[in-house]
Write a protein that holds these residues in place. Sequence first.
Motif, PDB file in Angstrom:
ATOM      1  N   THR A  72       0.836  -1.203   0.000  1.00  0.00           N
ATOM      2  CA  THR A  72       0.000   0.000   0.000  1.00  0.00           C
ATOM      3  C   THR A  72       0.871   1.254   0.000  1.00  0.00           C
ATOM      4  O   THR A  72       0.626   2.209  -0.749  1.00  0.00           O
ATOM      5  CB  THR A  72      -0.917   0.012   1.230  1.00  0.00           C
ATOM      6  OG1 THR A  72      -1.764  -1.145   1.198  1.00  0.00           O
ATOM      7  CG2 THR A  72      -1.778   1.265   1.256  1.00  0.00           C
ATOM      8  N   VAL A  73       1.902   1.241   0.829  1.00  0.00           N
ATOM      9  CA  VAL A  73       2.827   2.377   0.874  1.00  0.00           C
ATOM     10  C   VAL A  73       3.505   2.553  -0.481  1.00  0.00           C
ATOM     11  O   VAL A  73       3.654   3.676  -0.990  1.00  0.00           O
ATOM     12  CB  VAL A  73       3.888   2.168   1.979  1.00  0.00           C
ATOM     13  CG1 VAL A  73       4.920   3.299   1.960  1.00  0.00           C
ATOM     14  CG2 VAL A  73       3.221   2.091   3.347  1.00  0.00           C
ATOM     15  N   GLN A  74       3.897   1.423  -1.075  1.00  0.00           N
ATOM     16  CA  GLN A  74       4.588   1.482  -2.365  1.00  0.00           C
ATOM     17  C   GLN A  74       3.674   2.032  -3.453  1.00  0.00           C
ATOM     18  O   GLN A  74       4.120   2.752  -4.363  1.00  0.00           O
ATOM     19  CB  GLN A  74       5.069   0.086  -2.740  1.00  0.00           C
ATOM     20  CG  GLN A  74       6.181   0.073  -3.771  1.00  0.00           C
ATOM     21  CD  GLN A  74       6.882  -1.269  -3.832  1.00  0.00           C
ATOM     22  OE1 GLN A  74       6.269  -2.314  -3.628  1.00  0.00           O
ATOM     23  NE2 GLN A  74       8.182  -1.254  -4.101  1.00  0.00           N
ATOM     24  N   GLY A  75       2.377   1.718  -3.355  1.00  0.00           N
ATOM     25  CA  GLY A  75       1.433   2.241  -4.332  1.00  0.00           C
ATOM     26  C   GLY A  75       1.210   3.733  -4.187  1.00  0.00           C
ATOM     27  O   GLY A  75       1.035   4.440  -5.186  1.00  0.00           O
ATOM     28  N   VAL A  76       1.218   4.233  -2.946  1.00  0.00           N
ATOM     29  CA  VAL A  76       1.002   5.661  -2.705  1.00  0.00           C
ATOM     30  C   VAL A  76       2.270   6.470  -2.971  1.00  0.00           C
ATOM     31  O   VAL A  76       2.220   7.571  -3.533  1.00  0.00           O
ATOM     32  CB  VAL A  76       0.525   5.883  -1.253  1.00  0.00           C
ATOM     33  CG1 VAL A  76       0.402   7.375  -0.941  1.00  0.00           C
ATOM     34  CG2 VAL A  76      -0.804   5.181  -1.016  1.00  0.00           C
ATOM     35  N   LEU A  77       3.420   5.907  -2.582  1.00  0.00           N
ATOM     36  CA  LEU A  77       4.707   6.600  -2.739  1.00  0.00           C
ATOM     37  C   LEU A  77       5.676   5.670  -3.480  1.00  0.00           C
ATOM     38  O   LEU A  77       6.591   5.099  -2.891  1.00  0.00           O
ATOM     39  CB  LEU A  77       5.283   6.988  -1.364  1.00  0.00           C
ATOM     40  CG  LEU A  77       4.424   7.930  -0.501  1.00  0.00           C
ATOM     41  CD1 LEU A  77       5.000   8.052   0.893  1.00  0.00           C
ATOM     42  CD2 LEU A  77       4.310   9.301  -1.163  1.00  0.00           C
ATOM     43  N   PRO A  78       5.489   5.492  -4.791  1.00  0.00           N
ATOM     44  CA  PRO A  78       6.306   4.541  -5.556  1.00  0.00           C
ATOM     45  C   PRO A  78       7.794   4.883  -5.554  1.00  0.00           C
ATOM     46  O   PRO A  78       8.633   4.000  -5.753  1.00  0.00           O
ATOM     47  CB  PRO A  78       5.722   4.624  -6.972  1.00  0.00           C
ATOM     48  CG  PRO A  78       4.996   5.931  -7.019  1.00  0.00           C
ATOM     49  CD  PRO A  78       4.495   6.172  -5.643  1.00  0.00           C
ATOM     50  N   GLU A  79       8.135   6.144  -5.313  1.00  0.00           N
ATOM     51  CA  GLU A  79       9.550   6.524  -5.328  1.00  0.00           C
ATOM     52  C   GLU A  79      10.328   5.920  -4.166  1.00  0.00           C
ATOM     53  O   GLU A  79      11.566   5.885  -4.190  1.00  0.00           O
ATOM     54  CB  GLU A  79       9.685   8.060  -5.291  1.00  0.00           C
ATOM     55  CG  GLU A  79       9.215   8.722  -3.995  1.00  0.00           C
ATOM     56  CD  GLU A  79       7.732   9.036  -3.984  1.00  0.00           C
ATOM     57  OE1 GLU A  79       7.280   9.791  -3.103  1.00  0.00           O
ATOM     58  OE2 GLU A  79       7.014   8.512  -4.876  1.00  0.00           O
ATOM     59  N   LEU A  80       9.635   5.391  -3.167  1.00  0.00           N
ATOM     60  CA  LEU A  80      10.329   4.797  -2.018  1.00  0.00           C
ATOM     61  C   LEU A  80      10.942   3.439  -2.336  1.00  0.00           C
ATOM     62  O   LEU A  80      11.920   3.025  -1.709  1.00  0.00           O
ATOM     63  CB  LEU A  80       9.361   4.644  -0.838  1.00  0.00           C
ATOM     64  CG  LEU A  80       8.902   5.930  -0.157  1.00  0.00           C
ATOM     65  CD1 LEU A  80       7.901   5.596   0.943  1.00  0.00           C
ATOM     66  CD2 LEU A  80      10.090   6.677   0.430  1.00  0.00           C
TER      67      LEU A  80
END
Length: 368
Positions: A37-45
């Motif tokens: 979920t985090v990766q979907g919201v902030l893919p640059e991470l």
Amino acid sequence: MQRSHGWRIATLSGIPVHLGGSWVIVAVLMVALFGPTVQGVLPELGAWSYAVAFGFVLLLLVSVLVHEAAHALVAQRVGFGVFRIVADFWGGHTAHDGAGGTPGRSAAVAVVGPLSNGVLALLGWGLLGTLDGGVPLLLAYAFAWANTFVALFNLVPALPLDGGYLLEAAVWKVTGSRHRGTLVAGWSGRVLVVLAAAYLLLPALIGDQQLSLTRVAVIAVLAVFLWQGASQAVRLGRQGLLASRRSAAEVALRPGTVAADAPLDTVRWDEHPVWILLDHQGRPDGLVDPPALQQVPTRAWPTTPASAVGVRLPAGWAVPMGPEARLDEVIEVMRSTGSGVVALLDATGTPWGVVTTREAVRTRPVGS
């Protein structure tokens, strides 16, 4: 050996705070679920999304500990003995004795948990307006939603949720029987499980929606947790109603006492059905374990202390309680401490009786 409650990580007002080993399972599952979920919201991470997910898990742990700390501190304030706070797979729990409880005191202890999460939720929502974006905003948003859900969910009037204890206290106040309150709140918990499962699953089963494996797994875990807690409450309520008609003296075993450093050959073990170990200050510290006693060769008895065949029991297992005490009061001690054995002490602190779960659940005389 005393049951382990996990790693002791702190002490709060003299109360040990433990992190249960099962919390590691929660952490892994939450990171696995929240990471994408985090990766979907902030893919640059990239892979750092899972580190952010772990940060959210730590915030959840803080929420659990604040919730349980509120229970513990208010329990102390109203005069209950509090033994430990534990964060584990099911969130957390606070073990306290509840001796001298009243509907008002029980309700006060129950309600402060959800209220503490409500305060945390307000703090989280308040932070949102001060953050520009990125990881801090995402964590604050997740923290606010999580605490809002926990606060509202825990107020549902069904055991084992805090709202169930509020319902128990209300029925207790009206009927004068805590056990009847426990029974009603336990059945409310069972009804909640059935209604919630029907609401969440039936639309997908009878319609064209497709059930996700994650959704089914989350529903199943919550349903098992709630059903087990509710069913335990129903059993305790029924047992309590029966036990309230009997005295502790009717079922208590007459114990012998032995100093922990006493050699085994100095004790006539056949004189009592159960033996209590006393620590160096003469206080009950545990019981002699009969199977362990039998495993010690007779030739070794003169050099083997009684402590070598003893089992330590949770704090609060030995309580001042006279022969006229009701059996349901003993069962309440078992429920609150998690001990299957309760030592009953007279006014001088000397053990006069021992009740185990076997005697406690046998609430009717044999042959009746």
